[in-house]
Design a protein around this motif. Sequence first.
Motif, mmCIF file in Angstrom:
data_model
loop_
_atom_site.group_PDB
_atom_site.id
_atom_site.type_symbol
_atom_site.label_atom_id
_atom_site.label_comp_id
_atom_site.label_asym_id
_atom_site.label_seq_id
_atom_site.Cartn_x
_atom_site.Cartn_y
_atom_site.Cartn_z
ATOM 1 N N GLU A 516 0.827 -1.212 0.000
ATOM 2 C CA GLU A 516 0.000 0.000 0.000
ATOM 3 C C GLU A 516 0.859 1.259 0.000
ATOM 4 O O GLU A 516 0.354 2.372 0.044
ATOM 5 C CB GLU A 516 -0.952 0.001 1.211
ATOM 6 N N LYS A 517 2.170 1.085 -0.033
ATOM 7 C CA LYS A 517 3.098 2.226 -0.130
ATOM 8 C C LYS A 517 3.966 2.040 -1.364
ATOM 9 O O LYS A 517 4.210 0.911 -1.788
ATOM 10 C CB LYS A 517 4.014 2.243 1.108
ATOM 11 N N ASP A 518 4.466 3.142 -1.905
ATOM 12 C CA ASP A 518 5.509 3.018 -2.913
ATOM 13 C C ASP A 518 6.740 2.475 -2.195
ATOM 14 O O ASP A 518 7.055 2.921 -1.085
ATOM 15 C CB ASP A 518 5.832 4.389 -3.530
ATOM 16 N N VAL A 519 7.420 1.516 -2.799
ATOM 17 C CA VAL A 519 8.546 0.884 -2.104
ATOM 18 C C VAL A 519 9.785 0.874 -2.993
ATOM 19 O O VAL A 519 9.705 1.120 -4.198
ATOM 20 C CB VAL A 519 8.211 -0.576 -1.700
ATOM 21 N N SER A 520 10.912 0.559 -2.363
ATOM 22 C CA SER A 520 12.168 0.435 -3.101
ATOM 23 C C SER A 520 13.015 -0.634 -2.422
ATOM 24 O O SER A 520 13.159 -0.634 -1.192
ATOM 25 C CB SER A 520 12.886 1.791 -3.115
ATOM 26 N N PHE A 521 13.513 -1.568 -3.223
ATOM 27 C CA PHE A 521 14.397 -2.602 -2.691
ATOM 28 C C PHE A 521 15.626 -2.702 -3.575
ATOM 29 O O PHE A 521 15.507 -2.798 -4.806
ATOM 30 C CB PHE A 521 13.679 -3.960 -2.625
ATOM 31 N N ALA A 522 16.785 -2.668 -2.938
ATOM 32 C CA ALA A 522 18.069 -2.740 -3.649
ATOM 33 C C ALA A 522 18.093 -1.789 -4.840
ATOM 34 O O ALA A 522 18.529 -2.129 -5.935
ATOM 35 C CB ALA A 522 18.356 -4.181 -4.096
ATOM 36 N N GLY A 523 17.549 -0.601 -4.612
ATOM 37 C CA GLY A 523 17.593 0.440 -5.637
ATOM 38 C C GLY A 523 16.493 0.348 -6.675
ATOM 39 O O GLY A 523 16.441 1.160 -7.602
ATOM 40 N N ASN A 524 15.600 -0.616 -6.578
ATOM 41 C CA ASN A 524 14.514 -0.762 -7.555
ATOM 42 C C ASN A 524 13.187 -0.287 -6.963
ATOM 43 O O ASN A 524 12.748 -0.800 -5.928
ATOM 44 C CB ASN A 524 14.389 -2.228 -7.976
ATOM 45 N N LYS A 525 12.592 0.673 -7.665
ATOM 46 C CA LYS A 525 11.367 1.288 -7.124
ATOM 47 C C LYS A 525 10.109 0.611 -7.678
ATOM 48 O O LYS A 525 10.059 0.252 -8.855
ATOM 49 C CB LYS A 525 11.334 2.762 -7.500
ATOM 50 N N PHE A 526 9.138 0.491 -6.817
ATOM 51 C CA PHE A 526 7.853 -0.074 -7.228
ATOM 52 C C PHE A 526 6.706 0.751 -6.657
ATOM 53 O O PHE A 526 6.753 1.172 -5.499
ATOM 54 C CB PHE A 526 7.728 -1.530 -6.753
ATOM 55 N N ASP A 527 5.678 0.926 -7.491
ATOM 56 C CA ASP A 527 4.530 1.721 -7.051
ATOM 57 C C ASP A 527 3.605 0.909 -6.154
ATOM 58 O O ASP A 527 3.684 -0.314 -6.099
ATOM 59 C CB ASP A 527 3.720 2.178 -8.278
ATOM 60 N N LYS A 528 2.715 1.647 -5.524
ATOM 61 C CA LYS A 528 1.639 1.021 -4.748
ATOM 62 C C LYS A 528 0.932 -0.034 -5.594
ATOM 63 O O LYS A 528 0.703 0.174 -6.772
ATOM 64 C CB LYS A 528 0.592 2.061 -4.347
ATOM 65 N N GLY A 529 0.565 -1.128 -4.945
ATOM 66 C CA GLY A 529 -0.149 -2.179 -5.655
ATOM 67 C C GLY A 529 0.776 -3.263 -6.176
ATOM 68 O O GLY A 529 0.315 -4.344 -6.532
ATOM 69 N N SER A 530 2.083 -2.989 -6.195
ATOM 70 C CA SER A 530 3.001 -4.010 -6.708
ATOM 71 C C SER A 530 2.915 -5.268 -5.844
ATOM 72 O O SER A 530 2.667 -5.204 -4.636
ATOM 73 C CB SER A 530 4.429 -3.471 -6.708
ATOM 74 N N LEU A 531 3.131 -6.413 -6.480
ATOM 75 C CA LEU A 531 3.017 -7.697 -5.786
ATOM 76 C C LEU A 531 4.370 -8.070 -5.184
ATOM 77 O O LEU A 531 5.405 -7.943 -5.850
ATOM 78 C CB LEU A 531 2.580 -8.786 -6.768
#
Length: 826
Positions: A516-531
């Motif tokens: 439910e939040k925009d996230v980032s892991f190891a420099g890769n960004k993902f928008d809300k809703g990403s699985l």
Amino acid sequence: MTRLLTLLLLFFSITISAQLQSPSEFLGYEIGTQFSRHADVVRYFEHVAANSNMVTYQTYGKTNERRPLTYAVVSSMQNLANIETIRTDNLKNIGMLSGNASPTTTIVWLSYNVHGNEASSTEAAMQTLYTLITEKKDWLQNTVVIIDPCVNPDGRDRYANWYNQVKATPYNTAQDATEHNEPWPGGRPNHYLFDLNRDWAWATQVESRQRLKIYNQWMPHVHVDFHEQGINEPYYFAPAAEPYHEVISPWQRDFQTQIGKNHARYFDKEGWLFFTRERFDLLYPSYGDTYPTFMGAIGMTYEQAGHGMAGLGIETDEGYVLTLVDRVAHHTTTGLSTVEIASQNAAKLNTEFKKFFNNSDLLYKSYVLKGNPDKIKSLTDLLDKHEIQYGFASGGTVSGFNYSKNEKGNMDANGALVVSTNQPKGKMVKVLFEPDAKLSDPLTYDITAWSIPHAYGLETIASTTLVSSTGNAPTASALNSPAPGSAGYIAKWNSLQDAGFLAELLQEGIRVRFTEKDVSFAGNKFDKGSLIITRSDNRMHQDFDTKVTQIANAHQRALFASPTSFGDTNTDFGSPDVKLVNKQRIAVLKGNGTSSLSYGTLWHFFEQQLKYPITSIDTEDFPRIDLRKYDVIILPEGWYGRVFNESVMDDLKDWIRDGGKLIAMGRAVSTFEGKDGFDLKNNASEEEKEETEKGNLIPYDQRERESVKDFITGSIYRVTVDGSHPLAYGYGDTYFSLKQGNESYQFLESGYNVGYIKGDAVSVSGFSGADAKAGLKNSLVFGEARMGRGSIIYLVDDVLFRSFWENGKLFLVNAVFFVNNNAFTL
Ligand SMILES: [Zn+2]
């Protein structure tokens, strides 16, 4: 030698015609005294093809219930011997094949029984076939007649089998008799309850898809779609009513009139009533008359009195008995008359047909579309079905009409899909893509807006200069490898294909989270809703990595294997904002009180598109079921007043308070208007209230025109979206919604208004009456109201309408899997 050949031929044709039987001889009853089953109709056509050298008969596909889809090609023996040349010369004439040809043979296509319970027409197809090759052979010297005896065999057999089961012997003509009152859903639609006469352009159904393939091989000059209307109506034939779409040529209009006048001769001779030029217009492109018209043919609808109510005989309100025998006679007459006048004008039909395919006058030369690759792929799949050519731009800025801004604008065209009008099907391209169809009259039979860029949610420029393109699509293949050392896999959430991936994961028992939040892991960004598919959630799966990557590859989804569950931002895999998706148990209501069309789109969507199971429950059974067996209940469009009595409503509320999720679509929303706890109020404007107080002073002959002010006949509106709400994941801050009615609700007071019209409503395409449009000011389009632990989700505009508004479908998936995911059960 020649004499011997003649004698042989004579002998041959005598033996052949000696074996050929009329429909009545073959079937053992007079045509019109029984409803023939589809299998018997097919047997009769096979019999004719086997016993006549003027008929070939082929199967072009199968229905959902495995009935054959078929067509006969009927012409003189000489023409049939030369039929491949006739067919290809016709395509050369209009530039669909290379080479030159100046054909003079005309091609007439007769389509019967697209609506299953308008059942006289398939009977007429048999009679028409037989008459053509016995009494009317002369017409076949310069005419090829294609007969599709039944476009919708599943629907027709549903009707015919039901009728044959319940009919009295002899038949009962009283309107109250059971044989005149079909049960829900009736025989009109196909297996998935789609109206195939609204599906030509969108081709969502197997019948349409398979038919388009042969349609494109033949490209007929005249196409007739045989229908039936209410029992009290006379016969309707061409010319059609206004509005006509502006691409329709003067010749197409004129020849409709010639055809109509030819029919009128026969009808006048017999004393049969008919009407023309009223009611059935030529605008919406997905009909069996408009689609062929926009493909250059004289496309027409013929309507006989009858329909699912008529049976073998019924007493009309005017006191005479309408029989199936009469209905068949009328449809046979117009079918034959159509072939006659086409034959008389065969050469002219060919030259005028060629002219239609000159598209140099069209204002917009290219439509340039950009956006999510999955949406582009869905669109090119559709274009392929129509054999419309397209390419991809190699770069540069294009300027022209910008759809989302609804004004002039620019776009970087690099990699964009380009669909141009300098191709044979340029007029169909215009019809499907143009920003707004010109409307000569708002009183139409169907929706007035369907613009593809909005339906597919793509950034689009319509350019008045030709945009160059090449045939190569930008390739983006997603091939993932298992990453056993990763903390888990992350996938984006933007399209229906992403939803299909989720649906399969859930059914394979993979536990999936969404953020439910925009996230980032190891420099890769993902928008809300990403699985987010974590290793820790799926420790029970030995083959976790191979399974997830296999499913992702099958769906062409790109996975990011995150080496860590520790987020670059505050959100880690274990965050409360990264929520587990429940494997929802979904019930969908059907039966009396629901719209069969709306239920059908839901059924088809879950079964054929998302591929996720649902349980369909009849409204009659609904009061008895244990609601706790379901996490989500979906109400198709409908009228639920009778179903949801007080006690059912109380049960429903208890179930919602315990965490249930109710999704109401379209008109189903009104069920909860003003009801305690549902946070939903009507949005009637002050003027409307005053209006009703004033009384009706509208002159009698103005009543139809006046009512137009309250109409919205399928119009596209700009909707503001709260992209932070789970219902809107994968969408931006604006959505273009297809409104089909004037229902308007106030903003939810305590719920979430996720899609809404703020201030004055902005319509970008299609017709809206002034009053109806004013009534949409400050109104709810999509929202979530909470009740206890559960939710009610209102989708005021039907996001699945006819299954062609591709860009709306993700709202439904979000509603099912993401919205209010706190209350899930495991
Ligand atoms: Zn019909």
